[in-house]
Motif scaffolding. Sequence first.
Motif, PDB file in Angstrom:
ATOM      1  N   PRO A 326      36.077 -13.743 -21.111  1.00 20.92           N
ATOM      2  CA  PRO A 326      36.759 -14.268 -19.915  1.00 20.92           C
ATOM      3  C   PRO A 326      36.632 -13.332 -18.711  1.00 20.92           C
ATOM      4  O   PRO A 326      36.379 -13.770 -17.586  1.00 20.92           O
ATOM      5  N   ARG A 327      36.751 -11.999 -18.943  1.00 20.92           N
ATOM      6  CA  ARG A 327      36.621 -11.060 -17.812  1.00 20.92           C
ATOM      7  C   ARG A 327      35.189 -11.030 -17.268  1.00 20.92           C
ATOM      8  O   ARG A 327      34.966 -10.800 -16.085  1.00 20.92           O
ATOM      9  N   ASP A 328      34.209 -11.276 -18.163  1.00 17.55           N
ATOM     10  CA  ASP A 328      32.807 -11.296 -17.713  1.00 17.55           C
ATOM     11  C   ASP A 328      32.548 -12.475 -16.791  1.00 17.55           C
ATOM     12  O   ASP A 328      31.793 -12.376 -15.830  1.00 17.55           O
ATOM     13  N   ILE A 329      33.182 -13.613 -17.133  1.00 16.82           N
ATOM     14  CA  ILE A 329      32.986 -14.813 -16.318  1.00 16.82           C
ATOM     15  C   ILE A 329      33.523 -14.550 -14.910  1.00 16.82           C
ATOM     16  O   ILE A 329      32.884 -14.893 -13.910  1.00 16.82           O
ATOM     17  N   VAL A 330      34.692 -13.891 -14.840  1.00 17.20           N
ATOM     18  CA  VAL A 330      35.276 -13.558 -13.532  1.00 17.20           C
ATOM     19  C   VAL A 330      34.334 -12.620 -12.769  1.00 17.20           C
ATOM     20  O   VAL A 330      34.053 -12.817 -11.584  1.00 17.20           O
TER      21      VAL A 330
END
Lengths: 392, 196
Positions: A326-330
């Motif tokens: 999820p943090r990578d997508i952001v």
Amino acid sequence: MFSLLIAGLLGAAAGGVGAPSSPANAALPPFTVGYEPSTVDERGIWMEADERERRLGDSKLTVRDEALNRYLKDVLCRTVGQERCRGVRIYVFDVPAFNANMAPNGTMVVWSGTLLRVQNEAELAAILAHEFAHFELRHSLKGYKQQRRASDFAAWVAVLGVLVNTNTSGLQESLLGSTFQFSREQEEAADRLGFQYLAAANYPTVAASQLWRHIMAESDATAIGHGRKPKQRYNAGFFDTHPTDLRRAEYLAEESKKIGDSGRDARIESLRTAVASHLPGWLDAQIKLNDFGGTEYLLQQLASQGGWTGELLFRRGELYRLRGNPRDIVSSVQFYREALAAGYAQPALRRNLGMSLLRSGQKTDAQAELREYLRLAPEANDTKAIQALLTQ
Amino acid sequence: MNKIAVVVAALSMAACGPAFAGNSLVSPGVQKGIAKSGLSAVADGEWNRLARRDGKFIELWTRDGDSLNKVTFFGGVPEGQSLFRELDKKNRPLPKVISNMLITDIPTLLESSYRIQFSVNQFTVNEQEPVVFSGYNGIKFSFTFTSEADEVERRGEAVGAFIKNKLYLVTYEAPAIYFFDKDLSGFHILASSLKL
């Protein structure tokens, strides 16, 4: 009596292993135009190399770019001299990993992953000079002979050991080890001759050790990215055919210090210009290898030279999106937007930004980006699939 | 003595058996429980089901040998799992299925897995379009690739969807020359009859 025979054989083997064998046709270097291999062994390995070269000529993986090939040849000629380089044929092979090799008949193969990793022309010259040194020193022929000698002796030792009821496994093992040791010695010899060419060609010789430092740093970054401990060794293992990267970096750095030529021009721009048209494709292949740490390191290195261009930021967005936490997508959304701000105009950016936004729950923004993609690339082969994303 | 001879003969038969042991014939008609999942499909004719499985969620079908034509059923790969059994988990781990992936992430997941697992250095995803997969929104796509091993250009088609947080994907691939076209219609019958 038999024990004495074994001892005698071993003595002969030890004498042969690692000792420089006199090359056939020694008066004539193998790079001489019109050179013909003279002995049975040399003719044999040249014949095999010729066959491999024919396959390279036909291969779909061979990169057919006249300008890039001419550039590589120019760098080689500048490094080892016109006289030596004339007969060499260089092939770029599309494999996203760091490697190069040279066959005894003068065929040099450079993998595309190598051209992605070298940071300046001097590092590239160090690789080409190293491979050329293997060729000039006839390492393939010597290695082949050494291997055959060691395995012949090992077979005889085993037979004689049975006859006299003596366990010879330790001796056989040391013969096997001698083969790998021989290979490491050849690598070091090629490193040292290559280094001399680099120095003579007015490149900063420190590039040879810097190259190995980059490779080690990337390998550490890969290990960390895969949740492993980084580990660089100074001593080669029993089965290693090459000295460790750390050892190579150190002995090459020592040699370079003696010369003190770090102020010379490493010619970054000429390399960047030569590989520019291939870089996006090579980066895309690298990104899809699921090597987050190593790829991030490569992107950082490229950015450290020319800054974070739109091209590099887009790839960084891709790297993060594909890892997909999820943090990578952001993060990917941020990198895509930075790429946009830096002037990256390929429609794929809008599509992939839209996909990242969709995965992070920002449906309205996502739809705007996906629509923009469809507007920019109405003929793309995935428009129907993207339209489906808009309605889901 | 005779017993020993029988045992030796049995052992030697077992030793030469594995090359084909376990491969089985797929008869025409409805096939249920494909890839040990609830997946079913209609076979247009006879296929061979390989004993070899390249992963926990995989079933392989072929007509003439898997390098000439291969259908791979991925029967419900859950989140956190890779498509194939990893050959070198430590150094070359495969990408994993992630729960919020979109249907348009499926082609890239397959491409990346192929590049790592099969040393495929050239892989192009071609047409991508939406498809209904057993009542769920899915994707149908075609691709072309060349592996380093034999340098044969192969073409492929696939249909896939995320159903209840699992990836169901069925791919067909064959050399671009002759073989791809030969069994493409058979694959289309399989793909359009997929049910869960």
